[in-house]
Motif scaffolding. Structure first.
Motif, PDB file in Angstrom:
ATOM      1  N   LEU A  37       0.832  -1.210   0.000  1.00 42.32           N
ATOM      2  CA  LEU A  37       0.000   0.000   0.000  1.00 42.32           C
ATOM      3  C   LEU A  37       0.867   1.261   0.000  1.00 42.32           C
ATOM      4  N   PHE A  38       1.951   1.239   0.796  1.00 47.32           N
ATOM      5  CA  PHE A  38       2.808   2.430   0.884  1.00 47.32           C
ATOM      6  C   PHE A  38       3.499   2.697  -0.455  1.00 47.32           C
ATOM      7  N   TYR A  39       3.975   1.628  -1.107  1.00 43.76           N
ATOM      8  CA  TYR A  39       4.651   1.826  -2.394  1.00 43.76           C
ATOM      9  C   TYR A  39       3.658   2.259  -3.470  1.00 43.76           C
ATOM     10  N   ALA A  40       2.399   1.796  -3.348  1.00 47.48           N
ATOM     11  CA  ALA A  40       1.391   2.167  -4.351  1.00 47.48           C
ATOM     12  C   ALA A  40       0.932   3.608  -4.171  1.00 47.48           C
ATOM     13  N   GLU A  41       0.755   4.019  -2.928  1.00 44.87           N
ATOM     14  CA  GLU A  41       0.090   5.308  -2.674  1.00 44.87           C
ATOM     15  C   GLU A  41       1.015   6.377  -2.102  1.00 44.87           C
ATOM     16  N   GLY A  42       2.183   5.979  -1.584  1.00 42.91           N
ATOM     17  CA  GLY A  42       3.127   6.964  -1.056  1.00 42.91           C
ATOM     18  C   GLY A  42       2.708   7.523   0.294  1.00 42.91           C
ATOM     19  N   PRO A  43       3.467   8.518   0.783  1.00 40.25           N
ATOM     20  CA  PRO A  43       3.213   9.083   2.114  1.00 40.25           C
ATOM     21  C   PRO A  43       1.807   9.671   2.269  1.00 40.25           C
ATOM     22  N   GLN A  44       1.160  10.010   1.142  1.00 39.07           N
ATOM     23  CA  GLN A  44      -0.170  10.612   1.216  1.00 39.07           C
ATOM     24  C   GLN A  44      -1.168   9.719   1.953  1.00 39.07           C
TER      25      GLN A  44
END
Ligand code: C5P
Length: 232
Positions: A37-44
């Protein structure tokens, strides 16, 4: 509060994550976000979840040279997450650097826990591929002690190991335990499972629960049952 139920939000997009979390209208569960999820969506995605009032365990399992981990942890600390983790296999210098990087100018920091030996590596793989010849439970305990000596707050472990980890590293050293299933639920691919109330009795500080909640017909009811059984 250093005891809680953390929902493993193993979704591949922010849309799927929010569709799931929108079901929770009267509670804001503690959530775990992983690499996918973090790699897909980033810090946002972290910022949005914090804005909605969730506590976050950011499960990125950092493992690199100390300088890189120190600087990366400073970035994660600025995101105001509640728990982060790193691999104990990076050794004590890397773990100490992780704590340094996380610590904000005012002295506060997120909790940091270590991953010991991955549960996907069995004794045979350790022997043949990694040339680690000690029994796996000794390796787990040694890594946990290294983490405690480096100033970390706890480890991810099986609830079956929680008691031994507390004996070796102190009662205040956190045990964050996946592998949780309801007494009447499916084990799925988890092998060494425990119910939420048994995990509480075994000394787990946080339980990480995925599919028993995310795949339930009524996830909110499943979450509340889990909290009831774990926190009493
Ligand atoms: O769906 P389930 O309850 O099995 O999810 C457990 C969560 O804990 C998943 O996000 C999984 O990746 C994580 N985890 C685990 N075992 C470990 C470390 C992490 O199940 N040893």
């Amino acid at each position: 509060m250093n005891r809680d139920v953390i929902i493993a939000c193993d979704f591949s997009s922010a849309a799927a994550t929010f569709e799931f979390l929108d079901k929770f209208t009267d509670v804001r569960p503690f959530v775990k976000i992983g690499m996918e999820l973090f790699y897909a969506e980033g810090p946002q995605i972290v910022k949005e979840l914090k804005a909605r009032g969730h506590k976050i365990f950011l499960d990125l399992k950092l493992h690199d040279i100390p300088n890189t981990v120190r600087k990366s942890m400073a970035v994660l600390s600025a995101l105001d997450v509640d728990i982060v983790n790193c691999h104990a296999a990076g050794a004590k210098a890397m773990m100490r650097a992780a704590v340094e990087g996380l610590t904000r100018p005012d002295g506060t920091r997120p909790l940091i826990i270590a991953v010991t030996q991955l549960t996907s590596t069995d004794q045979e793989t350790m022997d043949r591929e990694l040339l680690i010849h000690h029994p796996i439970n000794e390796v787990v305990m040694k890594y946990a002690k290294n983490a405690a000596e480096a100033g970390l707050d706890g480890v991810v472990c099986s609830p079956w190991e929680a008691n031994d980890v507390h004996s070796a590293c102190g009662e205040g050293f956190l045990t964050v335990t996946p592998g949780i299933r309801f007494a009447d639920g499916d084990a799925g691919d988890q092998k060494r499972i425990m119910t939420p109330d048994a995990a509480a009795k075994a000394g787990s500080d946080y339980i990480v629960v995925g599919r028993p909640i995310t795949a339930a017909a009524d996830p909110v009811a499943a979450y509340k049952r889990c909290v009831r059984e774990f926190l009493g």
